[in-house]
Design a protein around this motif. Structure first.
Motif, mmCIF file in Angstrom:
data_model
loop_
_atom_site.group_PDB
_atom_site.id
_atom_site.type_symbol
_atom_site.label_atom_id
_atom_site.label_comp_id
_atom_site.label_asym_id
_atom_site.label_seq_id
_atom_site.Cartn_x
_atom_site.Cartn_y
_atom_site.Cartn_z
ATOM 1 N N GLU C 656 0.031 -7.397 -3.366
ATOM 2 C CA GLU C 656 1.008 -6.727 -2.874
ATOM 3 C C GLU C 656 0.846 -5.578 -2.101
ATOM 4 O O GLU C 656 1.613 -5.194 -1.158
ATOM 5 C CB GLU C 656 2.230 -6.282 -3.899
ATOM 6 N N THR C 657 -0.401 -4.837 -2.459
ATOM 7 C CA THR C 657 -0.585 -3.575 -1.640
ATOM 8 C C THR C 657 -2.023 -3.823 -1.146
ATOM 9 O O THR C 657 -2.514 -2.962 -0.186
ATOM 10 C CB THR C 657 -0.766 -2.289 -2.631
ATOM 11 N N GLY C 658 -2.942 -4.874 -1.405
ATOM 12 C CA GLY C 658 -4.151 -4.962 -0.906
ATOM 13 C C GLY C 658 -5.249 -3.997 -1.338
ATOM 14 O O GLY C 658 -6.320 -3.920 -1.018
ATOM 15 N N GLU C 659 -4.819 -3.397 -2.368
ATOM 16 C CA GLU C 659 -5.886 -2.655 -3.187
ATOM 17 C C GLU C 659 -6.972 -3.368 -3.813
ATOM 18 O O GLU C 659 -6.753 -4.461 -4.043
ATOM 19 C CB GLU C 659 -5.212 -1.929 -4.324
ATOM 20 N N VAL C 660 -8.121 -2.893 -3.867
ATOM 21 C CA VAL C 660 -9.384 -3.566 -4.543
ATOM 22 C C VAL C 660 -9.723 -2.787 -5.618
ATOM 23 O O VAL C 660 -10.015 -1.489 -5.261
ATOM 24 C CB VAL C 660 -10.322 -3.954 -3.338
#
Lengths: 291, 167, 791
Positions: C656-660
């Motif tokens: 949903e946020t593209g966080e890794v």
């Protein structure tokens, strides 16, 4: 940096009279963590610097039952992060404080400074907006109380008059079954300035599973920190449902007006407003149920 | 324009005359010859210049000299005692936490503040407290290891050598 | 393996104590009596004509001692490969940040104030920023219209391209026949990759102090790498004879990562110093570090691979477009050295590479840890995974299939020696149990793992000299010119001397790098220090020991070759009890003689051992990139050596946020022989910290040639919180010894960076099925790709 003339007023009155005397050429130093950077980068070259740091009695967190919460403007961000008064009903404030910059900054930076600097991304603004906070200003013309919502005018601009100081932040009492959550979305982790900041404060009607009161505030996605009033209205008085929360998150996203900058595009920010609002409302709800 | 500035610096009263727009970092380095405190970014974003002001960690590049007037300052130079190194210093050596070394004084000072406040800090808590101290050499792995090891040492020596809180 | 007492052991760093106590001194800590402080006025425009400069107000400010503009500095241009730059801009500025005027004053305050009083009028010119735009035959702007008339350096012979006016250098490899190879291939795949402009973020900003000498010479203290290189550069630019130039690097430099190799403000500071009798100090601000302190070379890479069904690579074609900035600086070297990366790991029967250094109106690039390898590895290692997927082969398998082997020629024709690619990959895959299906998480956070392999050449030609003195108490003094930038050169090189003399490391003393006192060594760059100076110190030790044994032999009544030394004693190998203390060989007491005031050796005065190593090498043919097969058979190489690394990264991606979130990492490195294992780990961990940031978020955001984030608030580097927990970082040694180093050791610092970004990209693909080809892999890019995939 410099040169400038430096003052250390011992009282608020003294500070106000210095402000009156030196007007636009003067800058107020509270913690200094923003001001010193601006002076070093020669963005501003004040001729007079008035350090409020030696004024006694502006560093406090008072919890006063029905009357709510009062915070002295010189209270440091680290002070808020650790304040025992902010561990339950007002947890959202200490939560936001803990997300602001680094510990070395938080030890110097003050709540008053963070608000008066009026960065759209100021971490302390969304939770205080969502808690319906107000600020107490004092100047030559006397004291006045301004709802925080009306305090911010634009990036770096507030309703503060040149001879005014912020001395206190006031937050009304929080009803039972209220929970609040601040989420900061950064370029990575919570480090650096917020790309998006979302605060949600929810009061629950436990019996009917209804949103009794909802306040949503956003940072870094408009010229000033803002409230998402349409989303609030959408939820208020309604039965709690996942669909409704999702809808409110979408509406919140529509209410934001972010720009493209080095920290992210407007498009990404709008999307993150939606995602983080959804999370923040659900998080606040969970807390509201537990208290 | 110079003003008298009095500091309780590393346990000793010091007096200098400086302009009010000097930062604490400049006073320490240029006026008092304490070159252990480094300046790397100048905007409070890297932690290299961190010192303790009244026991609390601050970025000395953002503190104006008069803000420190009459206050207690601890820099890296004040950490060791005649009896020996501070456990953090020992641990940084033993655990290979040092590379180019430019960030290290700020790291050790911040770590001290972290452990003074939270003597039982977990690895996660240490990482959070230290997250304002940037290092481009180490990847923080051995620094974290060193701080965790120092924590154990400090807990053991709290009553004995006076390395615990404060100073 | 030989039994060592000091080598292969994690000896405590010699510089650790002074660094934890705040006593370590750096150039930025230095000051000299009467010192002036410099400031430089820099162009706000990326490309502009200077109409006028008025310095009169600045000159009138009390305390200002020297003011210079383009009119006052040397007439001719200088450069490292292409002579394309004036010391201060004359008539035209070519990037935002270029020096236009400079001054030195009694204090930094005065200098800062004075610099604001200089008035410059500009007329903006059309500018060009994008390397692909600039590469065109008719670009919108030409950075150096007179390029073809510029003087060129002799080393590497830059090859401008007449029909592409912004190309400073075109380097090629033509090995085999790629067209034929593509015909034979079962699968041909093409891709485009890019790498953003990033910065080294050395902790200590570059600093210089320059002082004119009464004999017309100059002394320069630098917070940089490579004192002998700098001396050479200064001689070339200013025409001061090398015998009158002294360059000193204080014993510590606060990080480099390539950013402190080469020239930035040096010529300006020296020009100021030559106009005054007082020393001149100049330090970059953090903002200047970003604007004009050198960057990694941004690049666009096109790759086309042909493979057989079984994964065998038959042909590879690459076009590398390097954005070297407005002045070629070290960019030319990057253009050439990138080619080693294309050749160091995989058997490639047909290889065609066109590498271009392209001028744009941006600041100059410098070397960066993994110089030249980062760029090609990003493309190749992403592409290997893409090929593997199309062929239905495991990513580790396709790599194993194509690794070069010891003894075979690489595409350049060099006979492969000491290749650890396979060992590194085997080590990491074994450790993480690669091949067993990892747990895939459902929900918001999806998990994946990816791997990548890299090689890093060390440059040739290269040579080094070291001196070893035996002191009167039996200690050893080392004289070498390796800079201590944090990599641990002091400790590792001292370990070698300690080992050879059987001493504990505290009995080795180091003379700080100073061209007057320490012998030739280009710079502790290109991962060469342990390999090359290590060997040289070994040789110097042998020389010193030979002399020592010659002196001691008659005293013990044996031949020199019967002797060995340890713990400050010389003893007979066959009967160690018979020995003489080294200090007994020195004469210290002779009250009646003038020599009474110091210790010396009666016959030789003192023992100085000398070690010299001039790496045998052969230049490649500039038309093909290949080396002469005859020379190759004789063992000559184009590169000094290759190091290898492999990494497996496990991570989670928030859909949903593209966080890794980097969750777990295993890294293996081939350093030939770990002289100091903990310090090898330091390099691995440091590379990881740097590599994660480079992969995921680091980027200098540019607008019309201006840096929008020239500070550490908006240019984010990896912090404590971005790293996986300590227990999830696994570091593996996969040493494959090299015959040209007495211990088999090779450099490791650089090669660890290049595999990180592609291993992360491959893991992200594994987790969520999106392939990001442009670094950094920001949250935003991932989210966008996920949305596009849904459509």
């Amino acid at each position: 940096m410099g040169p400038f003339e430096y003052f250390e007023p011992a009282t608020v009155e003294e500070a106000v009279s210095l402000l009156k005397k030196y007007g636009e050429g003067a800058k107020i130093l509270a913690g200094g963590t923003d001001l010193v950077v601006m002076m070093r980068e020669r963005e501003i070259k004040p001729r007079y610097v008035i350090n409020l740091g030696r004024i006694a009695g502006l560093n406090y967190v008072h919890l006063d039952g029905d009357k709510g919460l009062r915070i002295g403007a010189l209270t440091t961000i680290a002070g808020l992060e650790r304040a025992p008064e902010l561990k339950s009903s007002y947890r959202i404030i200490s939560q936001a404080a803990a997300r602001l910059a680094t510990i070395a900054i938080r030890n110097m930076a003050t709540i008053g400074g963070n608000l008066c600097n009026a960065a759209p991304s100021a971490d302390m603004a969304p939770p205080l907006l969502a808690l319906k906070g107000a600020v107490k200003l004092t100047g030559t013309a006397g004291e006045r109380i301004v709802p925080l919502e009306e305090f911010f005018i634009g990036p770096g601009v507030t309703t503060l008059k040149p001879d005014e100081l912020m001395i206190e932040i006031q937050v009304p009492a929080v009803p039972a079954h209220t929970g609040g959550m601040y989420l900061k979305h950064g370029v990575k982790g919570a480090a650096g300035l917020a790309v998006v900041g979302v605060a949600a404060v929810v009061t629950l009607d436990i019996r009917d599973s209804v949103f009794e009161e909802v306040d949503i505030a956003l940072g870094a996605v408009a010229p000033t920190p803002i409230r998402a009033k349409r989303a609030e209205a959408l939820l208020k008085g309604q039965k709690i449902s996942d669909g409704l929360i999702e809808e409110a998150a979408r509406v919140t996203s529509d209410e934001s007006s972010p720009i493209d900058d080095v920290r992210g595009s407007a498009e990404y920010r709008r999307e993150m407003v939606r995602v983080r609002t959804w999370e923040a409302i659900r998080g606040a709800l969970k807390l509201a149920k537990s208290v | 324009m110079k003003q008298r500035l009095e500091l309780k610096l590393n346990g000793e009263m010091r007096e200098v005359f400086v302009e009010p727009w000097r930062t604490l970092a400049e006073v320490l380095r240029d006026e008092l010859g304490l070159l252990g405190t480094k300046v790397s970014c100048g905007t409070g974003d890297c932690g290299a210049c961190n010192v303790l002001l009244e026991g609390k960690v601050v970025s000395s590049c953002l503190v104006l000299a008069p803000q420190a007037q009459g206050r207690e300052i601890l820099t890296i130079e004040g950490l060791a005692t005649p009896e020996g190194l501070h456990p953090l210093q020992e641990a940084f050596i033993e655990h290979f936490a040092v590379q180019c070394g430019y960030c290290i004084p700020g790291m050790i000072i911040t770590a001290k503040a972290c452990l003074d406040e939270n003597p039982d800090a977990t690895e996660d808590e240490v990482r959070l407290a230290m997250s304002g101290n940037l290092c481009r050499c180490t990847g923080y792995v051995k620094v974290t290891e060193a701080i965790m090891a120092a924590k154990e040492k400090m807990k053991k020596s709290v009553s004995g050598t006076g390395y615990g809180k404060g100073r | 393996m030989a039994e060592y007492k000091v080598l292969g052991k994690s000896v405590t760093r010699l510089d650790a104590l002074e660094k934890v106590t705040g006593k370590a001194r750096f150039c930025s800590d230095m000051s000299l009596p009467g010192m002036l402080y410099a400031k430089i006025l820099r162009s706000p425009y990326a490309h502009a004509r200077i109409l006028s400069i008025n310095t009169s107000k600045a000159e009138r400010l009390p305390g200002v001692r020297v003011v210079l503009t383009g009119k006052d500095v040397l007439e001719k241009r200088y450069g490292l490969f292409v002579f394309d730059q004036y010391i201060l801009a004359k008539d035209v500025v070519r990037y935002a940040g270029e020096g236009v005027a400079a001054l030195a004053a009694d204090s930094l305050d005065i200098a800062e104030k004075a610099i604001e009083l200089i008035e410059v009028k500009y007329e903006e010119l059309p500018a060009i920023f994008d390397p692909e735009e600039a590469f065109k035959q008719n670009p919108a702007a030409v950075v150096h219209p007179d390029l073809l008339s510029y003087q060129l350096g002799l080393f590497l012979t830059p090859q401008p391209v007449a029909e592409r006016p912004n190309v400073a250098h075109h380097y090629k490899i033509r090995h085999g026949d790629v067209e034929q190879g593509f015909k034979e291939a079962d699968l041909v795949l093409e891709g485009r990759f890019s790498l953003a402009r990033i910065h080294h973020i050395e902790a200590e900003p570059h600093t210089w102090i320059a002082q004119r000498q009464p004999d017309g010479g100059i002394t320069v203290w630098v917070g940089q790498q490579g004192i002998h290189l700098l001396k050479q550069y200064y001689t070339g630019i200013f025409g001061i004879p090398p015998s009158k130039i002294k360059v000193v690097a204080p014993s510590n430099v606060g990080g480099s990562f390539g950013g402190k190799v080469g020239l930035t403000a040096d010529p300006i500071v020296i020009s100021l110093a030559l106009k005054t009798d007082r020393p001149v100090k100049y330090s970059f601000t953090r903002e200047e570090m970003f604007k004009c302190g050198g960057t990694r070379i941004p690049a666009v890479i096109y790759i086309k691979d042909g493979v057989r069904r079984d994964g065998t690579l038959v042909a590879r074609e690459m076009r590398l477009l390097f954005n070297i900035g407005a002045y070629s600086s070290l960019g030319i070297l990057g253009v050439r050295n990138s080619n080693f990366g294309t050749m160091g790991s995989y058997r490639t029967p047909n290889l065609k590479v066109d590498s271009y250094g392209i001028y744009t109106n941006t600041s100059s690039a410098l070397a960066f840890r993994g110089f030249g390898s980062n760029e090609v590895t990003w493309a190749i290692e992403s592409h290997m995974d893409m090929l593997a997927e199309k062929l239905g082969i495991d990513p580790a398998q396709i790599r194993m299939k194509n690794f070069l082997k010891e003894g075979e020629p690489n595409p350049q024709g060099e006979i492969v020696h000491s290749i650890g690619a396979e060992e590194c990959l085997k080590e990491v895959t074994k450790t993480v149990e690669w091949g067993k299906t990892p747990v895939k998480a459902e929900g918001l956070w999806r998990k994946g793992r990816g791997l990548a392999v890299a090689n890093k050449y060390s440059m040739a030609p290269t040579a080094a000299v070291a001196l070893v003195r035996i002191l009167e108490d039996g200690s050893i003094e080392l004289r070498h010119s390796a800079d201590e930038v944090g990599q641990g050169a002091k400790t590792v090189l001292s370990q070698i001397a300690a080992e050879e003399f059987g001493l504990s490391i505290d009995r080795v003393r180091i003379v700080a790098a100073d061209t007057d006192a320490t012998p030739y060594f280009p710079a502790s760059s290109s991962s060469r220090t342990t390999f090359q100076l290590g060997k040289t110190i070994y040789l110097a030790c042998q020389d010193a020991k030979k002399q020592l044994f010659e002196l001691a032999a008659p005293r013990l009544g044996v031949l020199p070759e019967d002797l060995e030394t340890a713990d400050g004693e010389v003893y007979i190998k066959s009967s160690p009890a018979r020995s003489i203390r080294v200090k007994e060989l020195f004469i210290v007491e002779r009250p009646t003689s003038p020599q009474a005031f110091g210790a010396f050796l009666e016959e030789r005065g003192e023992i100085v051992g000398r070690g010299v190593w001039n790496q045998p090498f052969v230049y490649e043919n500039l038309k093909t990139g290949e080396i002469d097969p005859e020379a190759a058979r004789k063992g000559l190489r184009a590169a000094s050596f290759y190091s290898y690394a492999a990494q497996v990264t496990e991570l989670a991606v928030n859909v949903e946020t593209g966080e890794v979130k980097i969750e777990k990492v295993a890294t293996a490195g081939d350093m030939g022989f770990p002289v100091n294992p903990k310090m090898c780990q330091q390099q691995m961990e440091g590379a990881l910290g740097m590599g994660i940031g480079i992969a995921l978020w680091e980027e200098m955001i540019m607008d019309e040639g201006r840096v929008l984030n020239p500070n550490l608030r908006d240019y984010l580097v990896t912090t404590f919180q971005d790293m996986p927990a300590n227990q999830n970082v696994t570091l593996l040694m996969a040493p494959v010894p090299h015959k040209d180093n007495p211990y088999g050791a090779k450099g490791i610092a650089e090669v660890l960076v290049p595999p990180i970004a592609p291993s992360i990209a491959n893991a992200i693909y594994d987790a969520v099925g999106v392939r990001i080809t442009d670094l950094p892999i920001t949250r935003e890019k991932i989210l966008k790709a996920l949305k596009e995939k849904k459509r």
